[in-house]
Design a protein around this motif. Structure first.
Motif, short mmCIF file in Angstrom:
data_model
loop_
_atom_site.label_atom_id
_atom_site.label_comp_id
_atom_site.label_asym_id
_atom_site.label_seq_id
_atom_site.Cartn_x
_atom_site.Cartn_y
_atom_site.Cartn_z
N ALA A 128 0.96 -1.19 -0.12
CA ALA A 128 0.10 -0.08 -0.22
C ALA A 128 1.00 1.28 0.14
O ALA A 128 1.55 1.33 0.87
CB ALA A 128 -0.93 -0.07 1.11
N ILE A 129 0.87 2.12 -1.09
CA ILE A 129 1.70 3.09 -1.05
C ILE A 129 1.34 4.12 -2.00
O ILE A 129 0.22 3.88 -2.80
CB ILE A 129 3.25 2.79 -1.89
N ILE A 193 6.40 -9.18 -1.37
CA ILE A 193 7.52 -8.03 -1.83
C ILE A 193 8.88 -8.30 -1.32
O ILE A 193 9.78 -7.88 -1.59
CB ILE A 193 6.84 -6.71 -2.03
N TRP A 194 8.82 -8.55 0.38
CA TRP A 194 9.85 -8.36 1.29
C TRP A 194 11.10 -8.96 0.53
O TRP A 194 12.10 -8.40 0.46
CB TRP A 194 9.52 -9.05 2.64
N PRO A 195 11.25 -10.49 0.13
CA PRO A 195 12.45 -10.77 -0.43
C PRO A 195 13.09 -10.34 -1.67
O PRO A 195 14.08 -10.06 -2.06
CB PRO A 195 12.24 -12.39 -0.66
N LEU A 196 11.80 -9.60 -2.53
CA LEU A 196 12.26 -9.01 -3.67
C LEU A 196 13.27 -7.45 -3.31
O LEU A 196 13.88 -7.15 -3.99
CB LEU A 196 10.79 -8.73 -4.45
N LEU A 221 11.80 -0.94 -8.12
CA LEU A 221 12.26 -2.07 -8.97
C LEU A 221 11.20 -3.35 -8.56
O LEU A 221 11.09 -4.23 -9.70
CB LEU A 221 13.69 -2.37 -8.56
N ALA A 222 11.14 -3.62 -7.56
CA ALA A 222 10.16 -4.73 -7.18
C ALA A 222 8.86 -4.76 -7.69
O ALA A 222 8.12 -5.78 -8.03
CB ALA A 222 9.86 -4.85 -5.50
N VAL A 223 8.18 -3.28 -7.75
CA VAL A 223 6.81 -3.26 -8.32
C VAL A 223 6.99 -3.08 -9.97
O VAL A 223 6.24 -4.03 -10.39
CB VAL A 223 6.21 -2.00 -7.96
N TYR A 224 7.80 -2.43 -10.63
CA TYR A 224 7.72 -2.26 -12.01
C TYR A 224 8.63 -3.40 -12.75
O TYR A 224 8.14 -3.77 -13.82
CB TYR A 224 8.42 -1.05 -12.15
N ILE A 225 9.55 -3.75 -12.10
CA ILE A 225 10.46 -4.93 -12.59
C ILE A 225 9.77 -6.27 -12.26
O ILE A 225 9.48 -7.12 -13.24
CB ILE A 225 11.76 -4.63 -12.43
N ASP A 226 9.64 -6.61 -11.09
CA ASP A 226 9.33 -7.81 -10.55
C ASP A 226 7.73 -8.10 -10.64
O ASP A 226 7.21 -9.43 -10.65
CB ASP A 226 9.95 -8.09 -9.31
N ALA A 228 5.65 -7.11 -8.27
CA ALA A 228 5.19 -7.48 -6.83
C ALA A 228 3.59 -6.69 -6.98
O ALA A 228 3.39 -5.67 -7.38
CB ALA A 228 5.91 -6.89 -5.91
N PRO A 229 2.79 -7.48 -6.12
CA PRO A 229 1.59 -6.69 -6.11
C PRO A 229 1.29 -5.39 -5.33
O PRO A 229 2.04 -5.27 -4.19
CB PRO A 229 0.66 -7.66 -5.33
N VAL A 230 0.71 -4.32 -5.64
CA VAL A 230 0.58 -3.06 -4.99
C VAL A 230 -0.87 -2.39 -5.18
O VAL A 230 -1.56 -2.78 -6.29
CB VAL A 230 1.54 -2.22 -5.93
N THR A 231 -0.95 -1.77 -4.23
CA THR A 231 -2.31 -0.94 -4.27
C THR A 231 -1.86 0.44 -4.18
O THR A 231 -1.35 0.74 -3.20
CB THR A 231 -3.36 -1.34 -3.08
N PHE A 232 -2.34 1.28 -4.92
CA PHE A 232 -2.11 2.58 -4.75
C PHE A 232 -2.91 3.23 -4.27
O PHE A 232 -4.20 3.19 -4.42
CB PHE A 232 -1.88 3.25 -6.41
#
Length: 304
Positions: A128-129, A193-196, A221-226, A228-232
């Protein structure tokens, strides 16, 4: 027989050295106006008297965790750098909690609904960010025009990925993406996302001069490259301006109509005002006037 409590264990975390202690105490006071959630502070250079004040208020004092690959000399010269490094290890540092909300020391809570919404957004395991889109009157993307039809990308992510010596293929993918502001974010302890984040940190942090900015770069990098699930969440959950005062309520209001109260006020780039309550800036009002304000929690409390 009382059924067992199955609600998630929550904590709000920040960090500071001795210089930011007053800001942390204001952050604590602002949180406790709205919630009884436990609070933790990472100690990166507080003195004995300051630590005693935190303990007296029932606040958990947390020792920083510095991984082996961190630039030790840089952290020794500037202990507060450990705060940015620790952000990516909070799940390991706080095993007794399920939901962890990070708020920078130079921020404070004006509307408690923002805190509840951050926790709710992270409940399912997503980050959440707040993306920096429409948060301020500025160009959406930093560029330098070379000649008609040619420009150079100058965004935060592109510049810092270049300093970290990441390949062009990665810089190209993230360079035009919005910055994900690490001043306020929330994660479940079991979020994928933590290990990423830590994998990117191990790659980036040893590079010279990256300790201060690596947290935001690793998150991107974790969000855009890997992927990782994200809620804006909207910018009211990590508001960095432009500033607007609603004289009727005495609260800072969002620039965008209908000018709802800002949830979490983040005083990024307000160095002078952070240093002392007597420093002010001119803030427009909803009725077209202007007011001299110190937008710290303490400054707004004094005004009211």
């Amino acid at each position: 027989m009382t059924p067992p409590d199955t609600s998630p264990r929550r904590i709000i975390v920040t960090g500071c050295d001795h210089a930011y202690f007053d800001l942390v105490m204001e952050l604590v006071a602002s949180i406790r106006e709205h919630a009884t959630t436990p609070i933790g502070v990472i100690d990166c250079g507080m003195d004995g008297g300051q630590l005693a004040q935190l303990h007296a208020q029932g606040i958990r004092v947390i020792s920083p965790y510095i991984p082996d690959y961190a630039p030790i000399r840089a952290v020794e010269r500037r202990p507060s750098l450990a705060i940015n490094i620790c952000k990516l290890w909070l799940d390991q540092m706080l095993p007794d909690f399920d939901l962890i909300l990070w708020i920078d020391a130079d921020a404070w809570v004006q509307d408690g609904r923002a805190v509840e919404q951050m926790f709710a957004a992270a409940q399912g395991g997503a980050l959440a960010i707040v993306p920096e889109i429409g948060a301020k009157i500025a160009n959406l993307l930093g560029v330098r025009w070379i000649c008609p039809g040619w420009m150079q990308i100058r965004s935060f992510l592109y510049k810092n990925a270049t300093r970290a010596r990441l390949p062009f293929s990665i810089r190209k993918q993230i360079g035009a993406k919005p910055l994900l502001n690490a001043g306020v974010f929330c994660l479940h302890r079991d979020a994928p996302i933590w290990p990423l984040l830590r994998r990117w940190q191990a790659r980036i942090l040893p590079r010279r001069g990256m300790a201060f900015t690596q947290d935001q770069l690793c998150i991107a990098l974790a969000v855009y490259i890997d992927g990782a699930p994200v809620t804006f969440l909207d910018n009211s959950h990590n508001y960095i301006g432009p500033w607007l005062l609603d004289e009727t309520t005495g609260k800072l209001a969002n620039l965008f109509f209908p000018h709802a109260p800002v949830g979490i006020v983040h005083m990024a780039s307000q160095k002078t005002m952070r240093a002392a309550l007597h420093h002010t800036i001119t803030v427009p009002t909803l009725t077209g006037g202007a007011a001299q304000l110190n937008i710290r929690y303490g400054g707004m409390r004094q005004r009211s």
